[in-house]
Design an enzyme around this catalytic site. Structure first.
Site, PDB file in Angstrom:
ATOM      1  N   LYS A   1       0.830  -1.207   0.000  1.00 48.41           N
ATOM      2  CA  LYS A   1       0.000   0.000   0.000  1.00 48.41           C
ATOM      3  C   LYS A   1       0.864   1.257   0.000  1.00 48.41           C
ATOM      4  CE  LYS A   1      -3.859   2.415   0.411  1.00 48.41           C
ATOM      5  NZ  LYS A   1      -3.529   3.690   1.024  1.00 48.41           N
TER       6      LYS A   1
ATOM      7  N   GLU B   1       0.766   6.730  -6.708  1.00 48.04           N
ATOM      8  CA  GLU B   1      -0.325   7.710  -6.776  1.00 48.04           C
ATOM      9  C   GLU B   1       0.223   9.133  -6.805  1.00 48.04           C
ATOM     10  OE1 GLU B   1      -3.269   8.894  -3.310  1.00 48.04           O
ATOM     11  OE2 GLU B   1      -3.779   6.921  -4.109  1.00 48.04           O
TER      12      GLU B   1
END
Length: 343
Positions: A194, A201
């Site tokens: 993550k 991102e």
């Protein structure tokens, strides 16, 4: 959403994502006991399948053993809440951290909880405020048997069959990745994946923002520019006379473009509502995952120039580069007598 064997889950933290996780779990037939420091947040959740707790101890007492308790808290307060929670737990209970904790903290926490006969699962959770309907992508770390025990909960939270076309080259028929959740490995592995996801991102968001800014300023040749020794002239102003509607560009990129994505979808929506984005100051926060990704890249000797640059850009947006800019301006004045321009 898939129907699974009903189970119990305790949820600590009822912010935007925590509350939505509860809604997805309950919609799939499971039962939740919920707690938050905000009694209003707790009261808003109570209903079919959801029972309120007045404290962490009360939450634990209302769950059947072996318990499963999900922490959906800011990283800064997770450890304190975990320390309080374990005082009330029994052997074989499981704590799931669904926030954005540092993966090294997960490894240490799992080791410590293991000495108490408890289990710890780290679960990177992606989906934002849209996850209630879309489902959440879950990246999970922990003991295989414990993760399997929690499979009904993960299955209810994840997107499942979201209508996405099958990956053409994929031949594997087992596993859960295509349903939106994955056991990535032992403790820490979920939050490690993550962490890198959020680093990516950063880079994707930065490139979209930079590209649209270049398009927005494609009319630079139509502006009057002061002619002086301090300003580099636009060499060929005739080639920069486009007044392009940036909001429409974002919209057209949503349809058939190679760069079409959920991020483009969200950007197009924001620009459609406010083409000049007047309500935003441009100060971009970083919650830690980007810097941790860069640190991991350094430790691994893996080049990550795009993610690194995106992280620096976020610091710059918060005027963290202001003093360096003043030093540059001072040096130009000192060695060349260059007078600083006001704009």
């Amino acid at each position: 959403m898939a129907t699974t064997k009903p189970t119990q889950l305790g949820m600590v933290g009822l912010g935007r994502m925590g509350a939505n996780l509860v809604h997805r779990v309950v919609r799939d037939g499971h039962h939740c006991v919920v707690y938050d420091v905000s009694t209003d947040a707790v009261d808003a959740m109570v209903g079919d399948g959801v029972v309120a707790a007045t404290s962490l101890e009360d939450l634990v007492n209302q769950l059947e053993r072996p318990r499963a308790i999900w922490l959906m808290l800011p990283a800064a307060v997770t450890q304190g809440s975990l320390d309080e929670l374990v005082r009330f737990l029994s052997p074989d209970d499981v704590v799931i951290d669904g926030g954005n904790s540092f993966y090294r903290d997960d490894i240490d926490r799992a080791k410590h909880l293991g000495t108490l006969g408890l289990h710890y699962v780290d679960c990177g959770t992606s989906g934002g405020i849209w996850g209630l309907e879309r489902g959440y992508s879950l990246m999970i770390g922990g003991e295989a048997e414990v993760v399997q025990r929690l499979d009904p909960v993960f299955k209810s939270i994840a997107p499942g069959d979201d209508g996405s076309a099958a990956t053409p080259g994929r031949t594997r028929t087992d596993g859960t990745a295509s349903e939106g959740y994955l056991h990535c490995g032992p403790s820490g592995a979920g939050h490690f994946v993550k962490m890198v996801h959020n680093g990516i991102e950063y880079g994707m968001m930065a490139s979209i923002a930079e590209g649209l800014s270049i398009i927005k300023h494609a009319n630079a040749g139509t502006h009057d520019v002061q002619v002086d020794a301090e300003t580099a002239p636009l060499r060929d102003p005739q080639y920069f006379s486009f007044d392009i509607d940036v909001s429409e560009v974002a919209e057209v990129w949503r349809h058939g473009s190679v760069v079409s994505s959920w991020l483009i979808d969200l950007t197009a929506d924001a620009l459609a509502r406010s083409p000049e984005l007047e309500s935003y100051s441009g100060r971009v926060a970083d919650s830690g995952e980007g810097r941790w990704t860069v640190e991991a890249a350094i430790e691994e000797s893996v080049p990550a120039p795009v993610i690194s640059a995106a992280l620096w850009q976020r610091y710059e947006s918060r005027t963290r580069g202001e003093f360096a800019a003043k030093v540059l301006s001072a040096m130009r004045a000192e060695f060349g007598g260059h007078v600083e321009k006001s704009s």
